[in-house]
Scaffold this active site. Structure first.
Site, PDB file in Angstrom:
ATOM      1  N   SER A   1      25.947  42.652  74.372  1.00 41.61           N
ATOM      2  CA  SER A   1      25.142  41.312  73.716  1.00 41.61           C
ATOM      3  C   SER A   1      24.613  41.583  72.455  1.00 41.61           C
ATOM      4  CB  SER A   1      24.184  41.027  74.901  1.00 41.61           C
ATOM      5  OG  SER A   1      23.780  39.695  74.787  1.00 41.61           O
TER       6      SER A   1
ATOM      7  N   ASP B   1      31.831  33.896  80.465  1.00 37.96           N
ATOM      8  CA  ASP B   1      30.221  34.063  79.780  1.00 37.96           C
ATOM      9  C   ASP B   1      29.691  33.001  79.692  1.00 37.96           C
ATOM     10  OD1 ASP B   1      28.019  35.217  78.347  1.00 37.96           O
ATOM     11  OD2 ASP B   1      29.396  36.756  77.784  1.00 37.96           O
TER      12      ASP B   1
ATOM     13  N   HIS C   1      28.269  37.584  81.860  1.00 39.53           N
ATOM     14  CA  HIS C   1      28.025  38.267  80.489  1.00 39.53           C
ATOM     15  C   HIS C   1      27.391  39.618  80.966  1.00 39.53           C
ATOM     16  CE1 HIS C   1      25.732  38.579  77.054  1.00 39.53           C
ATOM     17  NE2 HIS C   1      24.772  38.823  77.220  1.00 39.53           N
TER      18      HIS C   1
END
Length: 274
Positions: free
Chosen positions: A95, A225, A254
């Site tokens: 991320s 996601d 995610h």
């Protein structure tokens, strides 16, 4: 605790376990090095040296009021790498950590790096603009900041119990332990760092950075996601990289390094050893 002090006097906490080729892990917002538990133990067991740090303002690192931007994130990572004198390292970022890894490689060079992997990562750029029509409207991120400022604890609990792990999908089976661990990590960090970090991960444009990177990079992203939408992230990053490979997943959230650690770890190991 093991720490390194950056040039601007910020104390950064890190874990450093094992011997062998180093793998350096950069965590996502607003978490800590603890989010990599499943990967640290797996790769430690495979004979690698594993390193993971808490980003400034996050986890056990100093809760400073400034420097919450990608330049400082990349420089802090470089400080950890230099302090430990790491060579032939593999960098893995999830991320926001994926953006950190990309910016580190572009800003500090690849002389100490063998390969990299970015998972559910924010590059090339998240926010919508004329140059990035497929991005998310700025209002989305403004709302996140407003929710954080109003009641950070409640916001984090809902975020973990909902879109981060796709626990809001029909038929999902939420893990209370995973939700609580996400909340725990988030609340360990500082509100100012997390508030500013939303701007850092959403508005930084990594397009030029991606084009500078020459080492092999595995881009891992799920089509489902909900935090960093697939179409405007993984495929675009893989195309911009000189030596990028895209690995696409179906139905994973995610936070797939936690919920699907067995799959993610196996794919990372295959990439590292090929």
């Amino acid at each position: 605790m093991s720490t390194v002090t950056t040039r601007d006097g910020v104390e950064i906490f890190y874990k450093d376990w094992g011997t062998g080729q180093p793998i350096v892990f950069s965590h996502g917002w607003p978490l800590s090095a603890d989010d990599w538990d499943a990967q640290l133990l797996f790769f430690l067991g495979k004979g690698y040296r594993v390193i993971a740090h808490d980003r400034r303002g996050h986890g056990r690192s100093a809760q400073v009021g400034d420097g919450h931007d990608m330049d400082h994130y990349a420089d802090d990572l470089a400080a950890v790498v230099a302090h430990l004198d790491l060579e032939n390292a593999i960098h893995v970022g999830h991320s926001t950590g994926g953006g950190e890894v990309v910016h580190y490689l572009a800003r500090h060079g690849e002389s100490r790096v063998a390969k990299a992997a970015i998972i559910s990562a924010v590059p090339p750029v998240m926010v919508k603009s004329p140059a990035n029509p497929g991005g998310l409207p700025k209002d989305v991120f403004d709302t996140l900041q407003a929710q954080l400022a109003a009641n950070r604890s409640e916001f984090y609990l809902g975020f973990a119990a909902g879109p981060f792990y796709n626990y809001d999908r029909p038929g999902a089976k939420p893990s209370e332990a995973i939700i609580r661990n996400w909340w725990r990590q988030g609340m360990m960090g500082g509100a100012k760092a997390h508030y500013d970090g939303i701007v850092a991960f959403s508005q930084t444009d990594f397009t030029a950075d991606l084009g500078k990177i020459g080492v092999p990079v595995l881009v891992m992203h799920s089509e489902d996601d909900q935090i960093v939408p697939y179409a405007d992230a993984g495929p675009l990053s893989a195309k911009l990289l000189k030596n990028g490979v895209l690995k696409t997943y179906k139905g994973f959230p995610h936070g797939m390094p936690t919920t699907h650690a067995d799959v993610i770890n196996a794919d990372l190991l295959e990439f590292i050893t090929r």
